[in-house]
Design an enzyme around this catalytic site. Structure first.
Site, PDB file in Angstrom:
ATOM      1  N   SER A  54       0.834  -1.189   0.000  1.00  0.00           N
ATOM      2  CA  SER A  54       0.000   0.000   0.000  1.00  0.00           C
ATOM      3  C   SER A  54       0.876   1.249   0.000  1.00  0.00           C
ATOM      4  CB  SER A  54      -0.950  -0.045   1.204  1.00  0.00           C
ATOM      5  OG  SER A  54      -1.893   0.989   1.148  1.00  0.00           O
ATOM      6  N   ASP A  76      -9.216  -4.931  -5.917  1.00  0.00           N
ATOM      7  CA  ASP A  76      -8.721  -3.719  -5.269  1.00  0.00           C
ATOM      8  C   ASP A  76      -9.224  -2.494  -6.031  1.00  0.00           C
ATOM      9  OD1 ASP A  76      -7.249  -1.658  -4.107  1.00  0.00           O
ATOM     10  OD2 ASP A  76      -5.366  -2.788  -4.073  1.00  0.00           O
ATOM     11  N   HIS A 108      -8.274  -4.217  -1.311  1.00  0.00           N
ATOM     12  CA  HIS A 108      -6.961  -3.646  -1.038  1.00  0.00           C
ATOM     13  C   HIS A 108      -6.316  -4.259   0.200  1.00  0.00           C
ATOM     14  CE1 HIS A 108      -3.768  -0.733  -1.316  1.00  0.00           C
ATOM     15  NE2 HIS A 108      -3.973  -0.340  -0.069  1.00  0.00           N
TER      16      HIS A 108
END
Length: 391
Positions: free
Chosen positions: A149, A321, A354
């Site tokens: 991330s 995601d 995600h």
């Protein structure tokens, strides 16, 4: 302004006058870190873990702090990031509130927390501070840097700004820059915090805290961290228990809270917001939106990727995601490959969105374990080929 520091966290001082990308300077700043495993005699088995927006440096349990870490299933003896083989360093990002200097820290010039007076923060600043920490620990070359991330963005910035510091890269659910949808979501999160009257232009304290704004921001984030498919599969139209309906986790009236998914969001948001400083949330969020790897190559992110020098890279994305869509991980893999890096790209099917790297260990664990196991502990010649098997 509030700090939340795990008990085993250690610190590296940043040099006085630490200069930030957007012109700010820090004096008396520090970076929080934890380590697991043992550094070998050649100092060739170090792996750096760079975190997303909210985690601290406590990535996994160890003797000095047996509490489970935020990536417990992935880091430790015999786990995908195997601390029997690797010396793992996890840093808390500059600008956070988990030990590293950030808006909640004391400004030595005033004796009070920086708050909104903290200098403008960038992902590049976070990368530079992490690189300084690694070198301060006596490590001149990392076997690998692992980022997910925001940490995946930071890892790209680190490799670009500090050539030769890392031989290999594991880049999970990352991007060379944020896309419009993700920017819009984070803009709304920041707006929710700053619209709370208790935010007080960033001068709040523990007694007068922008709780409602933080709750709204965190709920919005939670919604986007997973996929619509997972929300439907987990909750559907299930109702809250009668005993719960009408009262939130904080004890305030929530007479319109009828569905299980609402209760889940309320519970998890309350759990988060009293453990994270709102100004730190704002600063880190803005840093994510402002990052563009292309800044290193005249605005061309693909050219910047091709300029990164690595022996090999593992790039993983998830098909569900919506914050960092799969096409962004494919772009990273293609760009690194154009520059000569030996790249393994995996597009995983997971409903976890995600957050899959945090929860879908069955899919993420094996390829990460195989990739790291194939890295030789001895430093290879720069021209040597690395043979990877991810079977």
């Amino acid at each position: 302004m509030l700090e939340f520091i795990p008990r085993a966290t250690r610190f590296v001082a940043l040099p006085d006058g630490f200069t930030m990308k957007r012109g700010g300077r820090l004096t008396g700043a520090r970076i929080a870190y934890e380590t697991l495993g043992r550094l070998n005699a050649a100092r060739s088995n170090a792996v750096l873990i760079l975190t997303g927006l909210s985690p601290d440096a406590h990535v996994s349990a160890h003797a000095d702090d047996p509490a489970p870490g935020w990536w417990e299933a992935m880091v430790g003896p015999g786990r995908p990031i195997d601390t029997d083989r690797w010396y793992v360093v996890c840093v808390n990002s500059l600008g956070s509130c988990k030990g590293s200097t950030g808006p909640a820290s004391i400004n030595p010039a005033t004796g009070f927390p920086y708050g909104p007076d903290f200098p403008a923060l960038s992902v590049e600043d976070i990368a530079d501070a992490a690189a300084h920490t690694v070198r301060a620990l006596g490590i001149t070359e990392l076997a690998a840097v692992v980022g997910a991330s925001m940490g995946a963005m930071t890892s790209l910035a680190l490799v670009g700004r500090h050539p030769g510091l890392a031989r290999h890269l594991v880049n999970l659910s990352g991007a060379v820059h944020a896309q419009a949808f993700a920017i819009a979501v984070r803009a709304l999160q920041r707006e929710a915090i700053q619209a709370d009257p208790d935010w007080q232009q960033g001068r709040y304290d523990a007694r007068c805290f922008p709780l409602k704004g933080m709750l709204a921001a965190r709920k919005l984030g939670l919604i986007t961290y997973r996929s619509a498919t997972e929300w439907n599969e987990r909750f559907g139209r299930d109702r809250l228990d009668a005993a719960y309906t009408g009262t939130s986790a904080a004890g305030t009236d929530q007479l319109d809270m009828n569905f299980a998914v609402e209760g889940y969001l309320a519970c998890h948001a309350h759990r988060f917001v009293r453990g994270f400083d709102p100004n730190a949330y704002l600063y880190l969020s803005r840093a994510i939106d402002g990052f563009d790897l292309g800044d290193q190559a005249g605005g061309d992110a693909d050219a910047a990727l091709a300029q990164l020098r690595l022996h090999s890279a593992l790039v993983i994305g998830v098909d569900s995601d919506i914050l960092f869509p799969l096409a962004q991980q494919r772009q990273i893999a293609n760009g690194l490959g154009e520059g000569g890096t030996r790249v393994t790209f995996l597009a995983l099917a997971s409903a976890a969105g995600h957050d899959a790297f945090l929860v879908d260990h069955a899919r993420f664990g094996p390829p990460i374990a195989a990739f790291l196991a194939a890295i030789p502990l001895a430093r290879p010649d720069a021209a040597a080929a690395l043979s990877l098997s991810l079977a």
